[in-house]
Design a protein around this motif. Sequence first.
Motif, PDB file in Angstrom:
ATOM      1  N   TRP A   6      69.146  33.500  69.718  1.00  0.00           N
ATOM      2  CA  TRP A   6      68.507  34.737  69.282  1.00  0.00           C
ATOM      3  C   TRP A   6      67.771  35.409  70.438  1.00  0.00           C
ATOM      4  O   TRP A   6      67.822  36.614  70.616  1.00  0.00           O
ATOM      5  N   TYR A   7      67.082  34.632  71.255  1.00  0.00           N
ATOM      6  CA  TYR A   7      66.380  35.193  72.410  1.00  0.00           C
ATOM      7  C   TYR A   7      67.364  35.797  73.410  1.00  0.00           C
ATOM      8  O   TYR A   7      67.125  36.868  73.960  1.00  0.00           O
ATOM      9  N   ILE A   8      68.451  35.113  73.642  1.00  0.00           N
ATOM     10  CA  ILE A   8      69.469  35.627  74.565  1.00  0.00           C
ATOM     11  C   ILE A   8      70.060  36.921  74.028  1.00  0.00           C
ATOM     12  O   ILE A   8      70.190  37.906  74.758  1.00  0.00           O
ATOM     13  N   PHE A   9      70.405  36.924  72.732  1.00  0.00           N
ATOM     14  CA  PHE A   9      70.974  38.139  72.145  1.00  0.00           C
ATOM     15  C   PHE A   9      69.965  39.285  72.165  1.00  0.00           C
ATOM     16  O   PHE A   9      70.323  40.422  72.485  1.00  0.00           O
ATOM     17  N   SER A  10      68.708  38.993  71.852  1.00  0.00           N
ATOM     18  CA  SER A  10      67.678  40.041  71.866  1.00  0.00           C
ATOM     19  C   SER A  10      67.505  40.625  73.261  1.00  0.00           C
ATOM     20  O   SER A  10      67.405  41.846  73.427  1.00  0.00           O
ATOM     21  N   SER A  11      67.492  39.766  74.258  1.00  0.00           N
ATOM     22  CA  SER A  11      67.362  40.235  75.642  1.00  0.00           C
ATOM     23  C   SER A  11      68.568  41.060  76.060  1.00  0.00           C
ATOM     24  O   SER A  11      68.424  42.132  76.659  1.00  0.00           O
ATOM     25  N   LEU A  12      69.747  40.572  75.740  1.00  0.00           N
ATOM     26  CA  LEU A  12      70.976  41.283  76.082  1.00  0.00           C
ATOM     27  C   LEU A  12      71.035  42.637  75.399  1.00  0.00           C
ATOM     28  O   LEU A  12      71.310  43.657  76.035  1.00  0.00           O
ATOM     29  N   TYR A  16      70.907  46.277  77.095  1.00  0.00           N
ATOM     30  CA  TYR A  16      72.046  47.164  76.852  1.00  0.00           C
ATOM     31  C   TYR A  16      71.588  48.528  76.339  1.00  0.00           C
ATOM     32  O   TYR A  16      72.033  49.571  76.821  1.00  0.00           O
ATOM     33  N   VAL A  17      70.688  48.521  75.362  1.00  0.00           N
ATOM     34  CA  VAL A  17      70.197  49.784  74.794  1.00  0.00           C
ATOM     35  C   VAL A  17      69.409  50.561  75.849  1.00  0.00           C
ATOM     36  O   VAL A  17      69.561  51.785  75.968  1.00  0.00           O
ATOM     37  N   LEU A  18      68.591  49.874  76.632  1.00  0.00           N
ATOM     38  CA  LEU A  18      67.828  50.542  77.687  1.00  0.00           C
ATOM     39  C   LEU A  18      68.757  51.207  78.708  1.00  0.00           C
ATOM     40  O   LEU A  18      68.595  52.391  79.033  1.00  0.00           O
ATOM     41  N   SER A  66      75.652  50.518  70.366  1.00  0.00           N
ATOM     42  CA  SER A  66      74.719  49.412  70.120  1.00  0.00           C
ATOM     43  C   SER A  66      75.147  48.618  68.885  1.00  0.00           C
ATOM     44  O   SER A  66      75.071  47.389  68.872  1.00  0.00           O
ATOM     45  N   GLY A  67      75.605  49.321  67.872  1.00  0.00           N
ATOM     46  CA  GLY A  67      76.113  48.651  66.675  1.00  0.00           C
ATOM     47  C   GLY A  67      77.343  47.811  66.975  1.00  0.00           C
ATOM     48  O   GLY A  67      77.506  46.712  66.441  1.00  0.00           O
ATOM     49  N   ASN A  68      78.206  48.322  67.855  1.00  0.00           N
ATOM     50  CA  ASN A  68      79.395  47.561  68.246  1.00  0.00           C
ATOM     51  C   ASN A  68      79.011  46.275  68.966  1.00  0.00           C
ATOM     52  O   ASN A  68      79.655  45.243  68.783  1.00  0.00           O
TER      53      ASN A  68
END
Length: 133
Positions: free
Chosen positions: A6-12, A16-18, A103-105
């Motif tokens: 979860w931390y890795i996905f949140s960071s990624l 990505y969004v930034l 971002s949804g993708n």
Amino acid sequence: MEKAEWYIFSSLSSTYVLISCILFSKFTQEQKEPYMDEIFHVPQAQKYCEGRFNEWDPMITTLPGLYLVSVGIVKPSVWLAGWSGRMVCSTGMLRFINVLFSSGNLYIIYLILCKLHQTDKMQGPPSSPSLHI
């Protein structure tokens, strides 16, 4: 989902969004007018924003799904923010819909990978070949 995943996905996804928002901002500042195929799609989406659903540009060969979703996202967002006029379905606002979809993708790809790896975990490790002499 494990805590580390979860931390890795949140960071990624945050990164990505930034990066997507920075690129979106830079591109929109440099290219204010519709570009490439946007010369067809932006006016069509703007017609949908104005409620003219029966008008269609014959040069467009795609389904109207993105226009309908754009109107469904942009109109309520603009109303909540209190914006009006040209901002409602501007080229920049319509381009930002692509940032949201992108971002949804990323999230959908993540869910697919989780599902694939979950299946692999359920099957267990591959058995080692036995030697029969």
